[in-house]
Design a protein around this motif. Structure first.
Motif, short mmCIF file in Angstrom:
data_model
loop_
_atom_site.label_atom_id
_atom_site.label_comp_id
_atom_site.label_asym_id
_atom_site.label_seq_id
_atom_site.Cartn_x
_atom_site.Cartn_y
_atom_site.Cartn_z
N SER A 191 8.57 -65.87 45.97
CA SER A 191 7.80 -66.00 46.36
C SER A 191 6.69 -64.39 46.16
O SER A 191 5.64 -64.11 46.35
CB SER A 191 7.45 -65.68 48.04
N MET A 192 8.10 -63.48 45.28
CA MET A 192 7.12 -62.19 45.03
C MET A 192 6.99 -61.92 43.58
O MET A 192 5.67 -61.24 42.78
CB MET A 192 8.42 -61.49 44.46
N GLY A 193 6.64 -63.59 42.99
CA GLY A 193 5.76 -64.21 41.37
C GLY A 193 6.56 -63.34 40.47
O GLY A 193 7.05 -61.83 40.29
N SER A 194 7.24 -63.89 39.86
CA SER A 194 8.19 -63.74 38.71
C SER A 194 7.82 -64.80 37.58
O SER A 194 8.00 -65.64 37.24
CB SER A 194 9.08 -63.75 38.53
N PHE A 195 8.03 -64.92 36.15
CA PHE A 195 8.32 -65.88 35.19
C PHE A 195 9.69 -65.72 34.91
O PHE A 195 10.09 -66.78 33.90
CB PHE A 195 7.75 -65.54 33.83
N SER A 196 10.38 -65.85 35.17
CA SER A 196 12.11 -65.92 35.07
C SER A 196 12.15 -66.78 35.75
O SER A 196 12.09 -67.59 36.89
CB SER A 196 12.73 -64.51 35.80
N GLY A 197 13.77 -66.95 35.12
CA GLY A 197 14.35 -68.54 36.01
C GLY A 197 14.05 -69.62 35.48
O GLY A 197 13.61 -70.85 35.90
N ILE A 198 12.58 -69.89 34.33
CA ILE A 198 11.80 -70.56 33.95
C ILE A 198 13.16 -71.68 33.38
O ILE A 198 13.27 -70.61 32.24
CB ILE A 198 10.09 -70.64 33.70
N GLY A 199 12.91 -72.72 33.25
CA GLY A 199 14.25 -73.41 31.48
C GLY A 199 12.84 -74.66 31.32
O GLY A 199 11.34 -74.22 31.38
N TRP A 200 13.31 -75.43 29.73
CA TRP A 200 12.31 -75.43 28.92
C TRP A 200 11.46 -76.89 29.59
O TRP A 200 10.75 -77.65 29.36
CB TRP A 200 13.29 -75.88 27.79
N SER A 201 12.65 -77.44 30.37
CA SER A 201 12.13 -78.35 31.16
C SER A 201 11.27 -78.61 32.86
O SER A 201 10.36 -79.05 32.03
CB SER A 201 13.22 -79.57 32.16
N ASP A 202 11.21 -77.19 32.64
CA ASP A 202 9.76 -76.78 33.16
C ASP A 202 8.29 -76.51 32.50
O ASP A 202 7.96 -77.08 33.08
CB ASP A 202 9.62 -75.56 34.23
N ILE A 203 8.58 -76.15 31.58
CA ILE A 203 8.00 -75.93 30.62
C ILE A 203 7.42 -77.18 29.92
O ILE A 203 5.55 -76.95 29.79
CB ILE A 203 8.38 -74.98 29.35
N GLY A 204 7.60 -78.35 29.90
CA GLY A 204 7.38 -79.52 29.32
C GLY A 204 6.38 -79.66 30.58
O GLY A 204 5.28 -80.04 29.90
N VAL A 205 6.85 -79.24 31.68
CA VAL A 205 5.72 -79.86 32.55
C VAL A 205 4.71 -79.53 32.66
O VAL A 205 3.64 -80.04 33.20
CB VAL A 205 6.37 -80.17 34.10
N MET A 206 4.80 -78.01 33.14
CA MET A 206 3.62 -77.13 33.19
C MET A 206 2.66 -77.56 31.50
O MET A 206 1.38 -77.54 31.78
CB MET A 206 4.03 -75.70 33.28
N ALA A 207 3.24 -77.41 30.55
CA ALA A 207 2.60 -77.58 29.08
C ALA A 207 1.23 -78.82 29.74
O ALA A 207 0.05 -78.49 29.01
CB ALA A 207 3.22 -77.18 27.98
N ILE A 208 2.26 -80.48 30.16
CA ILE A 208 1.62 -81.33 30.38
C ILE A 208 0.30 -80.93 30.98
O ILE A 208 -0.74 -81.12 30.51
CB ILE A 208 2.51 -82.55 30.30
N ILE A 209 1.02 -80.83 32.20
CA ILE A 209 -0.32 -80.30 33.27
C ILE A 209 -1.75 -79.07 32.76
O ILE A 209 -2.98 -79.31 32.56
CB ILE A 209 -0.30 -79.73 34.39
N VAL A 210 -1.71 -78.30 31.96
CA VAL A 210 -2.38 -77.28 31.78
C VAL A 210 -3.05 -77.49 30.03
O VAL A 210 -4.35 -77.50 30.67
CB VAL A 210 -1.08 -75.75 31.63
N PHE A 211 -2.61 -77.60 29.72
CA PHE A 211 -3.04 -78.89 28.48
C PHE A 211 -4.15 -79.80 28.49
O PHE A 211 -5.25 -79.95 28.32
CB PHE A 211 -1.99 -78.70 27.55
N ILE A 212 -3.62 -80.65 29.37
CA ILE A 212 -4.66 -81.41 30.46
C ILE A 212 -5.72 -81.34 30.88
O ILE A 212 -7.13 -81.94 30.37
CB ILE A 212 -3.70 -83.23 30.95
#
Lengths: 340, 405
Positions: A191-212
């Motif tokens: 809840s403090m806000g950070s880009f740390s601790g994000i894994g590759w699978s997360d990146i896959g999910v966010m990339a799909i949502i964001v680019f669509i």
């Protein structure tokens, strides 16, 4: 074609190229900075040739730095585009997912979901968190829209948004009181806000949502351009206002929810970056501004993340602290400029 | 009828404010809604342009029910100039006008060479071509209005709807804007539906006029037939002051005093400027002898306490002359506006000569004064004359001033 038109297109291209260069520069700088010192040559080898597989260096690059900076680039862009959509929707340059309380709504729902579900499972799939965040952002947006019917004054609407943000934060704190220690650690970190601790699978999910979403938003650039003249004119040009508004709400909420789901609430990026993009391009044409906003948002967040990591290393600042440091003065400047 | 409404009912939130509206206009003609503020003009226009959901009835364009057309088809037939203020940031005038091409461009709104040509032609038509690269928000209200009209033209509609397009415009821009509408109707056969505040302009612009009052259609037809002083007084509920349809001019409420002590020799339009100046200072006056077909007569009837007049195209009769003598002799101050003295049997000259042989104060605007026993003061301008000591009101007169209808 007229000379002025050719000149404008050249201007767009140059600014776009410069932003690309800035992004590449920021990415290189970002991957090169951190607590483990590595020569650029080695980093290049690790990324491109997969050298030193299994070594500490390789792990630092592949498991920590690379996902983190890619996440910063994708989410920074997504947040900025969400801001642009909200500014279009409310026809107000100071609208953004954070000030309108939409990020806080996501935060509340994600917090609640974590506390409830973590009793039964150890780790939540990122899809569930995104869904919770999306639901939360829609709820906040609903309240903001209700308020928007009553108050026509934009400053008032922003105040309402800030208040909704406070209510959501208060409720989140209330839930946290009932949480177990392990969950609290998770929650406060996020809840403090950070880009740390994000894994590759997360990146896959966010990339799909964001680019669509980005693709859909780009497809909407024609009606968005017409909407800038006001609802009445937009309708007279043949836009189905109802559907158009629903799409704007859905995609601004989805984009900001995705950011909140993975990186927590991040302030001021959504307000500041679209404005910067407009100033850089000296136009408000959506077809130009949407990609510019995304790119500028990426640059801004990667840059802020570098500062967050390195300024007081080894202590890390929250990303929100850094973005607020740059973003808040910019918003004050915008407010003062508006008064004129 | 090219455009018509069939028992149209309009209103807000499902409640009908105006019911059974049956209006229509031929192609290439101008229909104007006239009526006081809040009478429902905008509500009707917004319902026709589909900005408001109509309560009941049908709107037809070229025999097609507008409900059966989708929004893009409607946009190709009908464009609007609205009252809402627009402030698109960082948009040039060209870009604002270009939004008019919306119904015709591809999914990404790419403008073809043809589109660019039409944009330029539309801007040319309302003479804003030189503003092309200027930012819209930096323009004056008059320029903005013209750019928005160019946008509406650029949409190549068959009907243009304009809601009070002349508000915020100065007289020159009003004339220009309405001139453009007129020529569009005549040359390009575009049908124009608009609302206006200016009765005189409406009468000069419109082919058909619809009077709206208190949420009812109060009258309709050709403005030359429909509009007269009485109708306008009723339409707007004017109690004080008056509107003269023939002159197209507004006169402020008349000031009343118990008695007038000023007599004005008018005629040939020399009187009007004097009447207005006296009226503004609150001085009540008599005037004569005017012919019925004199412009001064029209204004005097609104402003003078007593107007002595003769029917047109005949010598002034003895009865009228006697009346004028009586009125003149009762006054202390005589104003000679410099009317035409020629003519064998000019009884106004006779009357003036009579005045010059009395002991009255004479204020003269005439270049060459007649020989006189009386005290004559000459003035070059009305401004100087009106400030003369002779026309100062004493305190009793001041307190007796009141507006009357």
């Amino acid at each position: 074609m007229k000379i002025s038109r050719v000149g404008k297109i050249a201007h767009y291209q140059i600014v776009f190229m410069l932003l690309m260069l800035a992004l590449i520069g920021a990415l290189i700088f970002s991957i090169n900075s951190g607590s483990v010192d590595m020569p650029v040559k080695d980093i290049f080898k690790i990324i491109v040739f997969g050298a030193q597989e299994g070594s500490v260096e390789s792990n630092v690059i592949w498991k920590i730095r690379l996902p983190r900076l890619i996440a910063a680039a994708i989410l920074g862009g997504a947040l900025s585009v969400a801001g642009f959509l909200l500014q279009t929707f409310f026809r107000n340059p100071i609208a953004g997912p954070y000030v309108l309380g939409i990020s806080s709504g996501s935060k509340m729902f994600v917090g609640f979901t974590m506390i409830v579900l973590m009793r039964y499972v150890n780790a939540l799939p990122s899809g569930i968190i995104v869904l919770a965040a999306f639901a939360g952002s829609l709820v906040s947006m609903g309240f903001v829209l209700l308020a928007a019917r009553k108050v026509s004054n934009m400053s008032m609407l922003l105040l309402v948004g800030v208040m909704i943000g406070y209510i959501c934060s208060a409720l989140t704190d209330f839930f946290v009181n009932f949480a177990q220690e392990r969950e609290i650690a998770n929650l406060t970190n996020w809840s403090m806000g950070s880009f740390s601790g994000i894994g590759w699978s997360d990146i896959g999910v966010m990339a799909i949502i964001v680019f669509i979403s980005l693709l859909v938003v780009m497809m909407l650039s024609k009606p968005i351009g017409a909407y800038q003249l006001g609802e009445g004119y937009a309708q007279s040009m043949g836009i189905n206002i109802k559907w158009f508004r629903i799409l704007l709400v859905l995609f601004s909420s989805l984009l900001s929810a995705t950011v909140t789901a993975f990186a927590g609430p991040i302030a001021f990026v959504g307000i500041a970056v679209p404005q910067i993009a407009k100033i850089l391009m000296n136009t408000s044409k959506p077809i130009i501004i949407i990609p510019t906003t995304f790119l500028a948002g990426s640059v801004f967040c990667v840059f802020c993340d570098i500062l967050a990591r390195t300024l007081f290393a080894p202590t890390e600042l929250s990303i929100g602290t850094v973005t607020a440091f740059f973003g808040a003065p910019f918003v004050i400047w915008l407010l003062l400029k508006q008064k004129k | 009828m090219y455009f018509k409404t069939d028992n149209l009912s309009v209103g807000y939130g499902g409640k009908a404010l105006i019911k059974n509206i049956n209006i229509g206009v031929e192609k290439g003609k101008i229909l104007c809604l006239l009526g006081p503020n809040g009478s429902g003009k905008s509500t009707i226009l917004r319902s026709i342009s589909k900005h408001l959901k109509k309560i009941a009835g049908t709107v037809f364009i070229a025999k097609e029910d507008m409900n059966s057309l989708n929004s893009v088809e409607v946009a190709k037939r009908l464009s609007v100039v609205l009252t809402e203020k627009v402030a698109p940031e960082l948009m040039t005038c060209e870009e604002v006008v270009a939004t008019g091409r919306y119904p015709y461009t591809n999914h990404f709104g790419k403008l073809t060479d043809d589109d660019h040509r039409i944009i330029e032609e539309s801007m040319e038509a309302v003479s804003v071509l030189d503003l092309m690269d200027q930012e819209f928000t930096h323009l004056s209200d008059g320029q903005k209005q013209r750019v928005l009209l160019a946008r509406a033209i650029c949409q190549q509609p068959e009907i243009i709807i304009l809601d009070e397009p002349t508000s915020y415009l100065d007289i020159r821009h009003k004339i220009e804007l309405l001139g453009i509408l007129r020529s569009m109707a005549v040359k390009q056969n575009v049908t124009v539906i608009l609302s206006l505040h200016e009765v005189d302009l409406a009468a000069k612009l419109a082919d058909t006029i619809i009077l709206v009052k208190d949420n009812t259609i109060f009258g309709s037809g050709c403005p030359e037939d429909v509009l007269n002083d009485g109708v306008i007084k009723t339409l707007y509920g004017i109690e004080a002051g008056s509107f003269n349809m023939l002159m197209g001019s507004v006169e402020l409420p008349r000031t009343c005093m118990s008695d007038s002590r000023v007599f004005v020799f008018g005629g040939d339009g020399y009187g009007t400027r004097c009447y207005r100046a006296l009226h503004k200072s609150g001085i009540s006056f008599c005037t004569g002898v005017l012919y019925h077909n004199d412009v001064d007569y029209q204004v005097a009837m609104s402003l003078a306490r007593q107007t002595i007049f003769e029917k047109s195209f005949r010598p002034i009769s003895d009865v009228i002359y006697e009346q004028a003598c009586k009125a003149m002799l009762k006054c202390e101050v005589i104003i000679d506006t410099g009317f035409d003295l020629d003519g064998e049997t000019n009884r106004n000259r006779q009357l003036l000569e009579l005045a010059y042989n009395t002991n009255k104060s004479i204020l003269s605007l005439r270049k060459q004064t007649l020989k006189s026993k009386a005290e004559v003061q000459q003035f070059e301008t009305i401004g100087a004359m009106i400030n003369s000591e002779k026309l100062k009101l004493d305190s009793d007169e001041m307190s007796s001033i009141s507006l009357c209808s």
